[in-house]
Design a protein around this motif. Structure first.
Motif, mmCIF file in Angstrom:
data_model
loop_
_atom_site.group_PDB
_atom_site.id
_atom_site.type_symbol
_atom_site.label_atom_id
_atom_site.label_comp_id
_atom_site.label_asym_id
_atom_site.label_seq_id
_atom_site.Cartn_x
_atom_site.Cartn_y
_atom_site.Cartn_z
ATOM 1 N N LYS A 72 -7.023 -9.487 9.384
ATOM 2 C CA LYS A 72 -6.806 -8.191 9.373
ATOM 3 C C LYS A 72 -5.463 -7.847 9.177
ATOM 4 O O LYS A 72 -4.986 -6.905 8.232
ATOM 5 C CB LYS A 72 -7.198 -7.186 10.691
ATOM 6 C CG LYS A 72 -6.955 -5.945 10.576
ATOM 7 C CD LYS A 72 -7.536 -5.416 12.189
ATOM 8 C CE LYS A 72 -7.230 -3.722 12.124
ATOM 9 N NZ LYS A 72 -7.775 -3.219 13.600
ATOM 10 N N PHE A 73 -4.511 -8.626 9.545
ATOM 11 C CA PHE A 73 -2.901 -8.474 9.558
ATOM 12 C C PHE A 73 -2.766 -8.937 8.049
ATOM 13 O O PHE A 73 -1.854 -8.198 7.248
ATOM 14 C CB PHE A 73 -2.396 -9.252 10.337
ATOM 15 C CG PHE A 73 -0.709 -9.382 10.080
ATOM 16 C CD1 PHE A 73 -0.133 -8.362 10.579
ATOM 17 C CD2 PHE A 73 -0.038 -10.627 9.377
ATOM 18 C CE1 PHE A 73 1.305 -8.683 10.252
ATOM 19 C CE2 PHE A 73 1.088 -10.353 9.111
ATOM 20 C CZ PHE A 73 1.902 -9.524 9.647
ATOM 21 N N ALA A 76 -3.836 -6.186 5.427
ATOM 22 C CA ALA A 76 -3.410 -4.623 5.641
ATOM 23 C C ALA A 76 -2.687 -3.957 4.860
ATOM 24 O O ALA A 76 -2.522 -2.751 4.658
ATOM 25 C CB ALA A 76 -2.715 -4.719 7.174
ATOM 26 N N ASP A 77 -1.839 -4.797 4.044
ATOM 27 C CA ASP A 77 -0.855 -4.228 2.995
ATOM 28 C C ASP A 77 -1.179 -4.186 1.793
ATOM 29 O O ASP A 77 -0.646 -3.555 0.742
ATOM 30 C CB ASP A 77 0.564 -4.801 3.193
ATOM 31 C CG ASP A 77 1.307 -4.851 4.154
ATOM 32 O OD1 ASP A 77 0.905 -3.960 5.279
ATOM 33 O OD2 ASP A 77 1.906 -5.922 4.706
ATOM 34 N N GLU A 78 -2.689 -4.599 1.381
ATOM 35 C CA GLU A 78 -3.159 -4.459 0.299
ATOM 36 C C GLU A 78 -4.078 -3.293 -0.005
ATOM 37 O O GLU A 78 -4.321 -2.492 1.080
ATOM 38 C CB GLU A 78 -4.327 -5.645 0.049
ATOM 39 C CG GLU A 78 -3.635 -6.845 0.119
ATOM 40 C CD GLU A 78 -4.437 -8.040 -0.306
ATOM 41 O OE1 GLU A 78 -5.645 -7.830 -1.078
ATOM 42 O OE2 GLU A 78 -4.193 -9.323 -0.120
ATOM 43 N N LYS A 79 -4.153 -2.912 -1.534
ATOM 44 C CA LYS A 79 -4.793 -1.734 -1.696
ATOM 45 C C LYS A 79 -6.126 -1.790 -1.559
ATOM 46 O O LYS A 79 -6.935 -2.712 -1.970
ATOM 47 C CB LYS A 79 -4.249 -1.347 -3.125
ATOM 48 C CG LYS A 79 -4.817 0.273 -3.594
ATOM 49 C CD LYS A 79 -4.260 0.341 -5.066
ATOM 50 C CE LYS A 79 -5.034 1.563 -5.439
ATOM 51 N NZ LYS A 79 -4.396 1.919 -6.830
ATOM 52 N N TYR A 216 -11.109 -4.385 1.026
ATOM 53 C CA TYR A 216 -9.846 -5.056 0.289
ATOM 54 C C TYR A 216 -10.407 -5.801 -0.974
ATOM 55 O O TYR A 216 -9.573 -6.216 -1.705
ATOM 56 C CB TYR A 216 -8.933 -5.686 1.393
ATOM 57 C CG TYR A 216 -8.427 -4.609 2.167
ATOM 58 C CD1 TYR A 216 -7.449 -3.791 1.907
ATOM 59 C CD2 TYR A 216 -8.636 -4.806 3.423
ATOM 60 C CE1 TYR A 216 -6.726 -2.992 2.955
ATOM 61 C CE2 TYR A 216 -8.097 -3.918 4.562
ATOM 62 C CZ TYR A 216 -7.130 -2.989 4.018
ATOM 63 O OH TYR A 216 -6.691 -2.185 4.817
#
Length: 220
Positions: A72-73, A76-79, A216
């Motif tokens: 999850k971490f 998290a920053d991916e589109k 994701y």
């Protein structure tokens, strides 16, 4: 370097063909019998996992939890993926949902009777995760996410881990529930409850991972 690997493979095969197969010394059933007697459950493997090697099992559950949190971490920053690949033909959908139903029933059976017959919490969790995965590839990702939130699956997953660790620590200090009648459903002290908690944790953790990869990556 390829020829080195080829020669190594040939040498291994020659070893199998030429050298004799050393048969291991068979241990009598006294060890298995003592494990069954101490744990109070017919499934000696479950007795080892949740009693003799409970310390290891605690960290196995913790490692699985950290793996889900790490996925999850990292994602998290991916589109989020724009397109989700799923089954669209009706025969595949019917077969997948039938398989999900069977896997869910197997998961419940393994969770509540894993201390009496082959099975257990980890196997039950894998079967439950398989059922969720089969539903996910035939259903809307938004619906799957809404159900996940509606049933507070993330909270239940974390609570199950905490309860498991608490019960395990109580067992490790020497406090145990009565074993009950040998072979009965409610037997083995705390082992059946640990089985169910592990199954719940693995299944819900798999659900969280499936939702992440759908969102994701667009596929399972």
């Amino acid at each position: 370097m390829k020829w080195v690997y080829v020669l190594a493979g040939i040498a291994v095969y020659i070893k199998f063909l030429i050298l004799p197969n050393i048969a291991p010394e068979m241990v009598d059933g006294s060890i298995v019998g003592s494990i069954v007697q101490d744990s109070g459950v017919p499934n000696a493997v479950t007795g080892i996992i949740f009693r003799n090697r409970l310390y290891d099992t605690i960290f196995e559950v913790v490692v699985f939890t950290i793996a889900i949190m790490g996925a999850k971490f990292l994602l998290a920053d991916e589109k989020p993926f724009a397109r989700v690949y799923q089954f669209t033909d009706q025969p595949s959908i019917v077969l997948a949902r039938l398989g999900a139903t069977i896997a869910a029933l197997v998961s419940i059976e393994l969770a509540i009777r894993g201390h009496l017959s082959p099975g257990g919490g980890f196997a039950a969790g894998v079967a439950g995760g398989t059922a969720i995965g089969l539903v996910a590839i035939t259903s809307s990702s938004e619906w799957m996410q809404s159900v996940y939130g509606q049933w507070r699956a993330a909270i239940v997953e974390k609570v199950s881990v905490l309860i498991f660790i608490g019960l395990a620590l109580i067992t490790l200090v020497g406090l145990e529930l009565p074993h009950g009648s040998f072979g009965a459903l409610l037997s083995g002290g705390v082992i059946p409850f640990l089985n169910i908690l592990v199954a719940l944790k693995v299944a819900l953790g798999s659900w969280a991972a499936i939702l992440l990869f759908i969102r994701y990556r667009g596929l399972l």
